[in-house]
Design a protein around this motif. Structure first.
Motif, PDB file in Angstrom:
ATOM      1  N   VAL A 152      25.880   2.908  39.508  1.00 41.61           N
ATOM      2  CA  VAL A 152      27.077   2.899  40.353  1.00 41.61           C
ATOM      3  C   VAL A 152      27.379   4.298  40.878  1.00 41.61           C
ATOM      4  CG1 VAL A 152      29.547   2.382  40.409  1.00 41.61           C
ATOM      5  CG2 VAL A 152      27.967   0.813  39.274  1.00 41.61           C
ATOM      6  N   GLN A 153      27.132   5.324  40.079  1.00 42.54           N
ATOM      7  CA  GLN A 153      27.348   6.695  40.540  1.00 42.54           C
ATOM      8  C   GLN A 153      26.441   7.009  41.739  1.00 42.54           C
ATOM      9  OE1 GLN A 153      29.784   8.732  39.184  1.00 42.54           O
ATOM     10  NE2 GLN A 153      29.382   9.993  40.971  1.00 42.54           N
ATOM     11  N   CYS A 154      25.191   6.589  41.677  1.00 43.54           N
ATOM     12  CA  CYS A 154      24.280   6.777  42.812  1.00 43.54           C
ATOM     13  C   CYS A 154      24.840   6.110  44.069  1.00 43.54           C
ATOM     14  CB  CYS A 154      22.893   6.203  42.507  1.00 43.54           C
ATOM     15  SG  CYS A 154      21.889   7.179  41.404  1.00 43.54           S
ATOM     16  N   LEU A 155      25.319   4.876  43.925  1.00 37.05           N
ATOM     17  CA  LEU A 155      25.883   4.160  45.067  1.00 37.05           C
ATOM     18  C   LEU A 155      27.080   4.908  45.645  1.00 37.05           C
ATOM     19  CD1 LEU A 155      25.707   0.525  43.657  1.00 37.05           C
ATOM     20  CD2 LEU A 155      24.287   1.466  45.490  1.00 37.05           C
ATOM     21  N   LEU A 156      27.965   5.391  44.770  1.00 43.77           N
ATOM     22  CA  LEU A 156      29.158   6.109  45.224  1.00 43.77           C
ATOM     23  C   LEU A 156      28.816   7.421  45.927  1.00 43.77           C
ATOM     24  CD1 LEU A 156      31.553   5.548  42.196  1.00 43.77           C
ATOM     25  CD2 LEU A 156      31.727   4.522  44.470  1.00 43.77           C
ATOM     26  N   GLU A 157      27.700   8.027  45.533  1.00 41.22           N
ATOM     27  CA  GLU A 157      27.278   9.292  46.138  1.00 41.22           C
ATOM     28  C   GLU A 157      26.438   9.092  47.392  1.00 41.22           C
ATOM     29  OE1 GLU A 157      25.378  11.326  42.905  1.00 41.22           O
ATOM     30  OE2 GLU A 157      27.304  11.864  41.982  1.00 41.22           O
ATOM     31  N   GLY A 158      26.225   7.840  47.774  1.00 37.62           N
ATOM     32  CA  GLY A 158      25.467   7.567  48.992  1.00 37.62           C
ATOM     33  C   GLY A 158      23.976   7.387  48.784  1.00 37.62           C
ATOM     34  N   GLY A 203      20.584   3.809  43.713  1.00 32.57           N
ATOM     35  CA  GLY A 203      21.552   2.933  43.064  1.00 32.57           C
ATOM     36  C   GLY A 203      21.044   1.510  42.921  1.00 32.57           C
ATOM     37  N   ARG A 204      20.444   0.983  43.992  1.00 28.36           N
ATOM     38  CA  ARG A 204      19.886  -0.373  43.928  1.00 28.36           C
ATOM     39  C   ARG A 204      18.753  -0.444  42.915  1.00 28.36           C
ATOM     40  NH1 ARG A 204      19.588   0.062  49.353  1.00 28.36           N
ATOM     41  NH2 ARG A 204      17.332  -0.111  49.241  1.00 28.36           N
ATOM     42  N   SER A 205      17.918   0.578  42.889  1.00 30.58           N
ATOM     43  CA  SER A 205      16.788   0.604  41.972  1.00 30.58           C
ATOM     44  C   SER A 205      17.253   0.613  40.513  1.00 30.58           C
ATOM     45  CB  SER A 205      15.916   1.829  42.253  1.00 30.58           C
ATOM     46  OG  SER A 205      14.876   1.930  41.319  1.00 30.58           O
ATOM     47  N   VAL A 206      18.206   1.471  40.196  1.00 28.12           N
ATOM     48  CA  VAL A 206      18.693   1.556  38.823  1.00 28.12           C
ATOM     49  C   VAL A 206      19.466   0.284  38.464  1.00 28.12           C
ATOM     50  CG1 VAL A 206      20.138   2.861  37.209  1.00 28.12           C
ATOM     51  CG2 VAL A 206      18.748   4.083  38.883  1.00 28.12           C
ATOM     52  N   LEU A 207      20.207  -0.273  39.425  1.00 30.18           N
ATOM     53  CA  LEU A 207      20.921  -1.520  39.160  1.00 30.18           C
ATOM     54  C   LEU A 207      19.938  -2.654  38.883  1.00 30.18           C
ATOM     55  CD1 LEU A 207      23.837  -2.323  38.877  1.00 30.18           C
ATOM     56  CD2 LEU A 207      23.899  -2.845  41.293  1.00 30.18           C
ATOM     57  N   ARG A 208      18.838  -2.669  39.613  1.00 25.92           N
ATOM     58  CA  ARG A 208      17.792  -3.677  39.367  1.00 25.92           C
ATOM     59  C   ARG A 208      17.222  -3.525  37.952  1.00 25.92           C
ATOM     60  NH1 ARG A 208      14.025  -6.450  43.144  1.00 25.92           N
ATOM     61  NH2 ARG A 208      12.268  -7.146  41.904  1.00 25.92           N
ATOM     62  N   ASP A 209      16.963  -2.278  37.548  1.00 24.82           N
ATOM     63  CA  ASP A 209      16.485  -2.027  36.185  1.00 24.82           C
ATOM     64  C   ASP A 209      17.517  -2.497  35.155  1.00 24.82           C
ATOM     65  OD1 ASP A 209      14.180  -0.875  37.192  1.00 24.82           O
ATOM     66  OD2 ASP A 209      14.876   1.198  36.906  1.00 24.82           O
ATOM     67  N   TYR A 210      18.794  -2.246  35.446  1.00 26.50           N
ATOM     68  CA  TYR A 210      19.864  -2.647  34.530  1.00 26.50           C
ATOM     69  C   TYR A 210      19.927  -4.170  34.411  1.00 26.50           C
ATOM     70  CZ  TYR A 210      24.474  -2.874  32.357  1.00 26.50           C
ATOM     71  OH  TYR A 210      25.514  -3.136  31.511  1.00 26.50           O
ATOM     72  N   ILE A 211      19.820  -4.851  35.531  1.00 20.17           N
ATOM     73  CA  ILE A 211      19.834  -6.319  35.517  1.00 20.17           C
ATOM     74  C   ILE A 211      18.661  -6.833  34.691  1.00 20.17           C
ATOM     75  CG2 ILE A 211      19.551  -8.392  36.939  1.00 20.17           C
ATOM     76  CD1 ILE A 211      21.009  -6.739  39.202  1.00 20.17           C
ATOM     77  N   ASN A 212      17.466  -6.302  34.959  1.00 19.73           N
ATOM     78  CA  ASN A 212      16.277  -6.720  34.203  1.00 19.73           C
ATOM     79  C   ASN A 212      16.412  -6.420  32.719  1.00 19.73           C
ATOM     80  OD1 ASN A 212      14.463  -7.938  36.076  1.00 19.73           O
ATOM     81  ND2 ASN A 212      14.079  -5.926  36.955  1.00 19.73           N
ATOM     82  N   ALA A 213      17.052  -5.311  32.381  1.00 25.65           N
ATOM     83  CA  ALA A 213      17.164  -4.896  30.981  1.00 25.65           C
ATOM     84  C   ALA A 213      18.282  -5.614  30.231  1.00 25.65           C
ATOM     85  CB  ALA A 213      17.401  -3.388  30.910  1.00 25.65           C
ATOM     86  N   LEU A 252      27.464  -7.088  46.323  1.00 30.53           N
ATOM     87  CA  LEU A 252      27.325  -5.944  45.431  1.00 30.53           C
ATOM     88  C   LEU A 252      28.440  -5.916  44.389  1.00 30.53           C
ATOM     89  CD1 LEU A 252      25.851  -3.340  44.681  1.00 30.53           C
ATOM     90  CD2 LEU A 252      27.245  -2.168  46.382  1.00 30.53           C
ATOM     91  N   PHE A 253      29.679  -6.026  44.839  1.00 30.98           N
ATOM     92  CA  PHE A 253      30.788  -5.958  43.892  1.00 30.98           C
ATOM     93  C   PHE A 253      30.882  -7.216  43.041  1.00 30.98           C
ATOM     94  CE2 PHE A 253      32.143  -2.628  46.887  1.00 30.98           C
ATOM     95  CZ  PHE A 253      32.186  -1.581  45.972  1.00 30.98           C
ATOM     96  N   GLY A 254      30.446  -8.344  43.582  1.00 30.18           N
ATOM     97  CA  GLY A 254      30.370  -9.566  42.778  1.00 30.18           C
ATOM     98  C   GLY A 254      29.391  -9.410  41.635  1.00 30.18           C
ATOM     99  N   VAL A 255      28.231  -8.841  41.924  1.00 29.25           N
ATOM    100  CA  VAL A 255      27.211  -8.607  40.893  1.00 29.25           C
ATOM    101  C   VAL A 255      27.725  -7.603  39.862  1.00 29.25           C
ATOM    102  CG1 VAL A 255      24.951  -7.533  40.492  1.00 29.25           C
ATOM    103  CG2 VAL A 255      25.217  -9.278  42.260  1.00 29.25           C
TER     104      VAL A 255
END
Length: 108
Positions: free
Chosen positions: A30-36, A41-51, A84-87
């Motif tokens: 989320v910090q990556c997303l907020l920083e642009g 952000g999408r990549s780390v969020l994908r890893d988080y979802i998978n994990a 995004l915010f729903g997820v």
């Protein structure tokens, strides 16, 4: 570079046993997303979802097909703000990691 199954399994195993790691991974996304840095952000969020809950469980909760979710958080993904915010909301609920936003003045 594509992640190997071993790396994904290692991240998943660590996320399952280490709450601090889960928190840091989610916060980083989320910090990556907020920083642009939407790609990061999408990549780390994908890893988080998978994990954590995985795309199938996320799909059930969001009523969005798993492949659509995978595309949204893939390298060329472009999720809408609603998606995004729903997820993020579902992930907070299902993983027990809740984020909090604070305003901080930056002095130049």
């Amino acid at each position: 570079m594509a992640l190997t199954r071993d790396f994904k399994a290692t991240v998943r195993a660590r996320a399952e046993r280490d709450l601090a790691f889960r928190q840091a991974l989610f916060q980083e996304a989320v910090q990556c997303l907020l920083e642009g840095d939407t790609d990061g952000g999408r990549s780390v969020l994908r890893d988080y979802i998978n994990a954590t809950i995985g795309f199938d469980a996320l799909a059930e909760t969001t009523k969005t097909p798993p492949k659509s979710l995978m595309r949204m958080f893939g390298p060329k993904g472009n999720p809408t703000a609603d998606n995004l915010f729903g997820v993020i909301g579902v992930l907070q609920e299902k993983t027990g990691v809740h984020l909090e936003v604070r305003a901080q003045a930056v002095v130049a």
